[in-house]
Design a protein around this motif. Structure first.
Motif, PDB file in Angstrom:
ATOM      1  N   LEU A 150       0.826  -1.198   0.000  1.00 30.46           N
ATOM      2  CA  LEU A 150       0.000   0.000   0.000  1.00 30.46           C
ATOM      3  C   LEU A 150       0.867   1.258   0.000  1.00 30.46           C
ATOM      4  O   LEU A 150       0.618   2.197  -0.764  1.00 30.46           O
ATOM      5  N   LEU A 151       1.898   1.290   0.844  1.00 30.10           N
ATOM      6  CA  LEU A 151       2.806   2.440   0.880  1.00 30.10           C
ATOM      7  C   LEU A 151       3.514   2.617  -0.455  1.00 30.10           C
ATOM      8  O   LEU A 151       3.646   3.735  -0.958  1.00 30.10           O
ATOM      9  N   ALA A 152       3.965   1.525  -1.046  1.00 22.40           N
ATOM     10  CA  ALA A 152       4.634   1.600  -2.348  1.00 22.40           C
ATOM     11  C   ALA A 152       3.663   2.118  -3.412  1.00 22.40           C
ATOM     12  O   ALA A 152       4.039   2.929  -4.267  1.00 22.40           O
ATOM     13  N   ALA A 153       2.423   1.663  -3.347  1.00 22.29           N
ATOM     14  CA  ALA A 153       1.418   2.122  -4.315  1.00 22.29           C
ATOM     15  C   ALA A 153       1.132   3.605  -4.135  1.00 22.29           C
ATOM     16  O   ALA A 153       1.008   4.347  -5.120  1.00 22.29           O
ATOM     17  N   GLN A 154       1.037   4.059  -2.887  1.00 20.10           N
ATOM     18  CA  GLN A 154       0.790   5.479  -2.634  1.00 20.10           C
ATOM     19  C   GLN A 154       1.940   6.335  -3.177  1.00 20.10           C
ATOM     20  O   GLN A 154       1.705   7.382  -3.779  1.00 20.10           O
ATOM     21  N   GLU A 155       3.167   5.900  -2.975  1.00 14.48           N
ATOM     22  CA  GLU A 155       4.322   6.627  -3.500  1.00 14.48           C
ATOM     23  C   GLU A 155       4.306   6.631  -5.028  1.00 14.48           C
ATOM     24  O   GLU A 155       4.595   7.651  -5.657  1.00 14.48           O
ATOM     25  N   ALA A 156       3.958   5.499  -5.623  1.00 18.28           N
ATOM     26  CA  ALA A 156       3.902   5.408  -7.086  1.00 18.28           C
ATOM     27  C   ALA A 156       2.802   6.308  -7.647  1.00 18.28           C
ATOM     28  O   ALA A 156       2.991   6.964  -8.676  1.00 18.28           O
ATOM     29  N   VAL A 157       1.656   6.361  -6.977  1.00 19.80           N
ATOM     30  CA  VAL A 157       0.572   7.233  -7.422  1.00 19.80           C
ATOM     31  C   VAL A 157       1.020   8.694  -7.341  1.00 19.80           C
ATOM     32  O   VAL A 157       0.781   9.474  -8.268  1.00 19.80           O
ATOM     33  N   ALA A 158       1.680   9.064  -6.272  1.00 19.38           N
ATOM     34  CA  ALA A 158       2.160  10.445  -6.124  1.00 19.38           C
ATOM     35  C   ALA A 158       3.163  10.789  -7.227  1.00 19.38           C
ATOM     36  O   ALA A 158       3.095  11.874  -7.818  1.00 19.38           O
ATOM     37  N   ARG A 159       4.083   9.875  -7.527  1.00 20.69           N
ATOM     38  CA  ARG A 159       5.051  10.104  -8.622  1.00 20.69           C
ATOM     39  C   ARG A 159       4.328  10.250  -9.953  1.00 20.69           C
ATOM     40  O   ARG A 159       4.642  11.139 -10.751  1.00 20.69           O
ATOM     41  N   THR A 160       3.356   9.378 -10.186  1.00 20.48           N
ATOM     42  CA  THR A 160       2.611   9.414 -11.441  1.00 20.48           C
ATOM     43  C   THR A 160       1.831  10.722 -11.556  1.00 20.48           C
ATOM     44  O   THR A 160       1.811  11.345 -12.623  1.00 20.48           O
ATOM     45  N   GLU A 161       1.208  11.154 -10.482  1.00 23.40           N
ATOM     46  CA  GLU A 161       0.472  12.424 -10.508  1.00 23.40           C
ATOM     47  C   GLU A 161       1.410  13.589 -10.822  1.00 23.40           C
ATOM     48  O   GLU A 161       1.056  14.474 -11.608  1.00 23.40           O
ATOM     49  N   ARG A 162       2.590  13.602 -10.202  1.00 26.88           N
ATOM     50  CA  ARG A 162       3.553  14.683 -10.487  1.00 26.88           C
ATOM     51  C   ARG A 162       3.953  14.671 -11.955  1.00 26.88           C
ATOM     52  O   ARG A 162       4.012  15.711 -12.605  1.00 26.88           O
ATOM     53  N   GLU A 163       4.216  13.480 -12.480  1.00 27.81           N
ATOM     54  CA  GLU A 163       4.616  13.366 -13.889  1.00 27.81           C
ATOM     55  C   GLU A 163       3.483  13.818 -14.798  1.00 27.81           C
ATOM     56  O   GLU A 163       3.706  14.563 -15.755  1.00 27.81           O
ATOM     57  N   LEU A 164       2.275  13.409 -14.507  1.00 34.45           N
ATOM     58  CA  LEU A 164       1.147  13.767 -15.357  1.00 34.45           C
ATOM     59  C   LEU A 164       0.851  15.262 -15.319  1.00 34.45           C
ATOM     60  O   LEU A 164       0.428  15.831 -16.326  1.00 34.45           O
ATOM     61  N   ARG A 165       1.082  15.906 -14.188  1.00 31.41           N
ATOM     62  CA  ARG A 165       0.858  17.365 -14.105  1.00 31.41           C
ATOM     63  C   ARG A 165       1.810  18.136 -15.011  1.00 31.41           C
ATOM     64  O   ARG A 165       1.520  19.264 -15.397  1.00 31.41           O
ATOM     65  N   GLN A 166       2.941  17.533 -15.365  1.00 32.14           N
ATOM     66  CA  GLN A 166       3.934  18.181 -16.222  1.00 32.14           C
ATOM     67  C   GLN A 166       3.798  17.788 -17.694  1.00 32.14           C
ATOM     68  O   GLN A 166       4.483  18.337 -18.547  1.00 32.14           O
TER      69      GLN A 166
ATOM     70  N   VAL B 200       0.135  -9.525  -2.840  1.00 35.95           N
ATOM     71  CA  VAL B 200      -0.975  -9.560  -1.883  1.00 35.95           C
ATOM     72  C   VAL B 200      -2.272  -9.724  -2.691  1.00 35.95           C
ATOM     73  O   VAL B 200      -2.838  -8.740  -3.173  1.00 35.95           O
ATOM     74  N   PRO B 201      -2.737 -10.959  -2.853  1.00 31.75           N
ATOM     75  CA  PRO B 201      -3.915 -11.215  -3.691  1.00 31.75           C
ATOM     76  C   PRO B 201      -5.164 -10.454  -3.255  1.00 31.75           C
ATOM     77  O   PRO B 201      -6.043 -10.195  -4.063  1.00 31.75           O
ATOM     78  N   GLU B 202      -5.236 -10.074  -2.000  1.00 29.09           N
ATOM     79  CA  GLU B 202      -6.405  -9.340  -1.503  1.00 29.09           C
ATOM     80  C   GLU B 202      -6.473  -7.927  -2.070  1.00 29.09           C
ATOM     81  O   GLU B 202      -7.538  -7.309  -2.069  1.00 29.09           O
ATOM     82  N   LEU B 203      -5.345  -7.378  -2.533  1.00 26.81           N
ATOM     83  CA  LEU B 203      -5.321  -6.045  -3.138  1.00 26.81           C
ATOM     84  C   LEU B 203      -5.603  -6.207  -4.624  1.00 26.81           C
ATOM     85  O   LEU B 203      -4.737  -6.571  -5.402  1.00 26.81           O
ATOM     86  N   LYS B 204      -6.819  -5.939  -5.015  1.00 30.27           N
ATOM     87  CA  LYS B 204      -7.295  -6.244  -6.364  1.00 30.27           C
ATOM     88  C   LYS B 204      -7.008  -5.174  -7.414  1.00 30.27           C
ATOM     89  O   LYS B 204      -7.251  -5.374  -8.580  1.00 30.27           O
ATOM     90  N   GLY B 205      -6.528  -4.006  -7.021  1.00 33.69           N
ATOM     91  CA  GLY B 205      -6.417  -2.915  -7.982  1.00 33.69           C
ATOM     92  C   GLY B 205      -7.790  -2.284  -8.150  1.00 33.69           C
ATOM     93  O   GLY B 205      -8.745  -2.662  -7.488  1.00 33.69           O
ATOM     94  N   PHE B 206      -7.900  -1.302  -9.025  1.00 33.72           N
ATOM     95  CA  PHE B 206      -9.209  -0.686  -9.217  1.00 33.72           C
ATOM     96  C   PHE B 206      -9.573  -0.709 -10.685  1.00 33.72           C
ATOM     97  O   PHE B 206      -8.718  -0.739 -11.554  1.00 33.72           O
ATOM     98  N   GLU B 207     -10.857  -0.741 -10.932  1.00 33.38           N
ATOM     99  CA  GLU B 207     -11.357  -0.787 -12.303  1.00 33.38           C
ATOM    100  C   GLU B 207     -11.720   0.614 -12.768  1.00 33.38           C
ATOM    101  O   GLU B 207     -12.322   1.387 -12.027  1.00 33.38           O
ATOM    102  N   LEU B 208     -11.341   0.922 -13.995  1.00 29.78           N
ATOM    103  CA  LEU B 208     -11.708   2.199 -14.599  1.00 29.78           C
ATOM    104  C   LEU B 208     -12.341   1.925 -15.949  1.00 29.78           C
ATOM    105  O   LEU B 208     -11.871   1.078 -16.702  1.00 29.78           O
TER     106      LEU B 208
END
Length: 151
Positions: free
Chosen positions: A16-32, A105-113
């Protein structure tokens, strides 16, 4: 043998922490991010920003002087729509890792878009199809004008 609950929770928290960091990096990249696309007649370059908003229009080599208002408008729309599509696909690719289930962690399913609902059906077409269309095929607006698209 089943892993102890504490170990599974520890793995899930780390993921979860790794995913949160990755989302933050992705958001920064996308803003640019921005994309510029040239119209098929090479008269217009349109640039879009991170939310697909039109951020620039360039009229190249004074070609606009020999174009009718309808031709110029069609070139602007073609380039702007193609740039927006590139941005939409870039967002999809950047967000793809977060839509997949966790391998650890199989319980973490990702999200559908529903990308089609968000960006429209053209975003799901193959990139190769758009590349062929951009580079070689005659745009529909040229067909309507009775032009072949060659300079």
């Amino acid at each position: 043998m089943t892993e102890p609950l504490e170990k599974r929770l520890e793995k899930a928290m780390a993921e979860l922490l790794a995913a949160q960091e990755a989302v933050a990096r992705t958001e920064r990249e996308l803003r640019q991010a921005s994309f510029a696309v040239l119209s098929s007649d090479r008269a217009v370059r349109a640039t879009v920003g991170p939310q697909g908003e039109l951020s620039g229009i360039e009229f190249l080599e004074n070609k606009y002087r020999d174009m009718s208002p309808q031709e110029l408008a069609a070139s602007v729309l073609e380039a702007a729509n193609a740039a927006r599509l590139k941005m939409n696909r870039h967002v999809m690719k950047a967000m793809a890792p977060f839509t997949e289930p966790s391998s650890n962690v199989p319980e973490l399913k990702g999200f559908e878009l529903d990308w089609e609902r968000i960006f429209g059906p053209e975003v799901l077409r193959d990139d190769a199809e758009d590349t062929a269309r951009e580079g070689r095929a005659t745009p529909a607006w040229r067909d309507a004008l009775g032009e072949d698209g060659e300079d």
